[in-house]
Design an enzyme around this catalytic site. Structure first.
Site, mmCIF file in Angstrom:
data_model
loop_
_atom_site.group_PDB
_atom_site.id
_atom_site.type_symbol
_atom_site.label_atom_id
_atom_site.label_comp_id
_atom_site.label_asym_id
_atom_site.label_seq_id
_atom_site.Cartn_x
_atom_site.Cartn_y
_atom_site.Cartn_z
ATOM 1 N N LYS A 9 0.878 -1.169 0.000
ATOM 2 C CA LYS A 9 0.000 0.000 0.000
ATOM 3 C C LYS A 9 0.912 1.215 0.000
ATOM 4 C CE LYS A 9 -3.037 2.911 2.699
ATOM 5 N NZ LYS A 9 -3.913 3.115 3.863
ATOM 6 N N ALA A 68 -9.691 5.563 3.506
ATOM 7 C CA ALA A 68 -9.566 6.713 4.411
ATOM 8 C C ALA A 68 -10.829 7.557 4.479
ATOM 9 C CB ALA A 68 -8.389 7.607 4.068
ATOM 10 N N GLY A 69 -11.144 7.959 5.696
ATOM 11 C CA GLY A 69 -12.238 8.887 5.940
ATOM 12 C C GLY A 69 -13.534 8.253 6.394
ATOM 13 N N ALA A 118 -9.559 1.587 9.037
ATOM 14 C CA ALA A 118 -8.941 1.149 10.289
ATOM 15 C C ALA A 118 -9.566 1.892 11.457
ATOM 16 C CB ALA A 118 -7.433 1.376 10.256
#
Lengths: 255, 66
Positions: free
Chosen positions: A98, A185-186, A207
Site C-alpha cells: 500500500k 480513508a475517511g 482502520a
C-alpha cells in the site's frame, strides 16, 4: 446471496473489506475486530524494531490466516517510500504494497507528484502497487497508466471520519478505472462504507472507524455488513431518483 | 568504531557484521529487514556483510498501522 469476490492482480479475495491495524487499543481487541470484519487482507506499517515491544501483529495475522499488506506510511518522498517497500518485501516476503506518500502531517493528504513518481518506480521494481491517492480522477488514471494494480482514493482525510466528501469524483474514478477502486480513508461509520460500495467501489479499506470505535468488534461486524449490502445494492441497480411520488400500490380503487 | 543503528550512535567492534548488529537489537527469526546506508541487505547476506565506521543501519519490522 453472497458477495462476488474481489480480484486484485489476479488474486481472488473473498472479502471486500480490507482492514488496517492502526489505532487498536490492544492485540486482543484487534484480534476480535479482525475476525468480526471477515477481512482477508490487512495493512501493517514498517517501523524501527523496538526491543521492548511485546506481542507481534505479524504473529496475529499469520495465526488468523490474513494476508499482510505493508504500507509506506510516514514517507514524504518517492525515495523513502521505495526503500520502505523494499524493506517490507524483505521482511514480510510479499511484493504487495500500500503506497502512501504524504504531503504534511496536519492533513496527511497524498503528495501527488511524489506519489506518481514512487508508483512508477515501484512497478518497475516488481511491486504490486496499491496507491493511497487523492479523490482526483486524473491522478487515478495516471496511477493506473503507470501500472498500479488498484487505485485507492480517499473519502476524506485519514482518521477524520468525515465520510465521502466528493461522491461525484469517486463515481468518475470508478467509471473510467480498469483496475479495482478501493475507497481508502475517511470512513466514519457503516453508512459511509455502504455508500462507497453503492458508488461502485470494489472494496473499502478502513482502520480508525473500527479500532477507535467504542466497541471495535461490533463496528467491525457493522462494516462487514455495510460493505456486503452496498455491493449487493450496486449490482442490483438502484431505482432512479424522482422529484415526485410514484405509487407502489395499484392506482385503481378496489371497489 | 562508531555506527548509527536505528538513529542512535553505537560503539561496535571492528569485526561487526550486519548479523551481529541485528543480534544486539532483536532475536526475531523473521519479519525483520535491514538497510545498510539505504540499501536493503537480504537476510542471507547478513553474516557476510561487514559494517564500517560511520555506516547507518536501519532495522525495521512490521507494527500496527494503516
Amino acid at each position: 446471496m453472497t458477495v462476488d469476490p474481489l480480484v486484485i492482480a489476479g488474486k481472488k479475495i473473498e472479502s471486500r473489506l480490507i482492514m488496517g491495524t492502526g489505532g487498536a487499543p490492544g492485540m486482543e481487541v484487534l484480534e476480535r475486530a479482525l475476525v468480526a470484519s471477515g477481512t482477508e487482507l490487512t495493512t501493517v506499517a514498517m517501523r524501527r524494531v523496538d526491543p521492548a515491544a511485546r506481542g507481534s501483529v505479524l504473529e496475529l495475522l499469520n495465526r488468523l490466516g490474513i494476508q499482510v499488506l505493508p504500507n509506506t506510511a510516514g514517507c514524504y518522498t518517492a525515495g523513502e517510500a521505495l526503500l520502505t517497500a523494499r524493506m517490507a518485501r524483505e521482511a514480510l516476503g510479499t511484493d504487495w504494497v500500500k503506497l502512501e506518500v504524504i504531503a504534511d502531517e496536519r492533513t496527511l493528504l497524498p503528495d501527488p507528484v511524489e506519489l506518481l513518481d514512487a508508483a512508477e518506480r515501484m512497478v518497475d521494481d516488481g511491486f504490486t502497487v496499491l496507491p493511497y491517492t487523492n479523490d482526483d480522477p486524473v491522478l487515478a488514471r495516471r496511477l493506473e497508466q503507470v501500472g498500479c494494480a488498484a487505485v485507492m482514493p480517499l473519502g476524506s482525510p485519514i482518521g477524520s471520519g468525515l465520510g465521502i466528501r466528493n461522491p461525484h469524483n469517486i463515481e468518475l474514478i470508478v467509471e473510467s478505472a480498469g483496475v479495482p477502486v478501493i475507497l481508502d480513508a475517511g470512513i466514519g461509520t457503516a453508512s459511509d462504507a455502504a455508500l462507497a460500495m453503492e458508488l461502485g467501489c470494489d472494496a473499502v479499506l478502513l482502520a480508525t472507524a473500527v479500532t477507535r470505535a467504542q466497541e471495535p468488534e461490533l463496528m467491525a461486524a457493522a462494516m462487514r455488513a455495510a460493505v456486503s449490502a452496498g455491493r449487493l445494492a450496486y449490482r442490483a441497480g438502484r431505482i432512479p431518483k424522482r422529484r415526485y411520488a410514484q405509487a407502489s400500490s395499484p392506482v385503481e380503487r378496489s371497489s | 568504531m562508531r555506527v548509527t543503528v536505528n538513529g542512535e550512535a553505537r560503539e561496535l567492534p571492528d569485526d561487526a557484521t550486519v548479523a551481529s548488529v541485528v543480534a544486539q537489537i532483536t532475536s526475531a527469526a523473521r519479519g525483520v529487514a535491514v538497510a545498510l546506508n539505504d540499501e536493503v541487505v537480504s537476510r542471507a547476506d547478513w553474516a557476510r556483510t561487514a559494517v564500517r565506521e560511520a555506516d547507518r543501519v536501519e532495522i525495521l519490522t512490521a507494527v500496527q498501522g494503516g
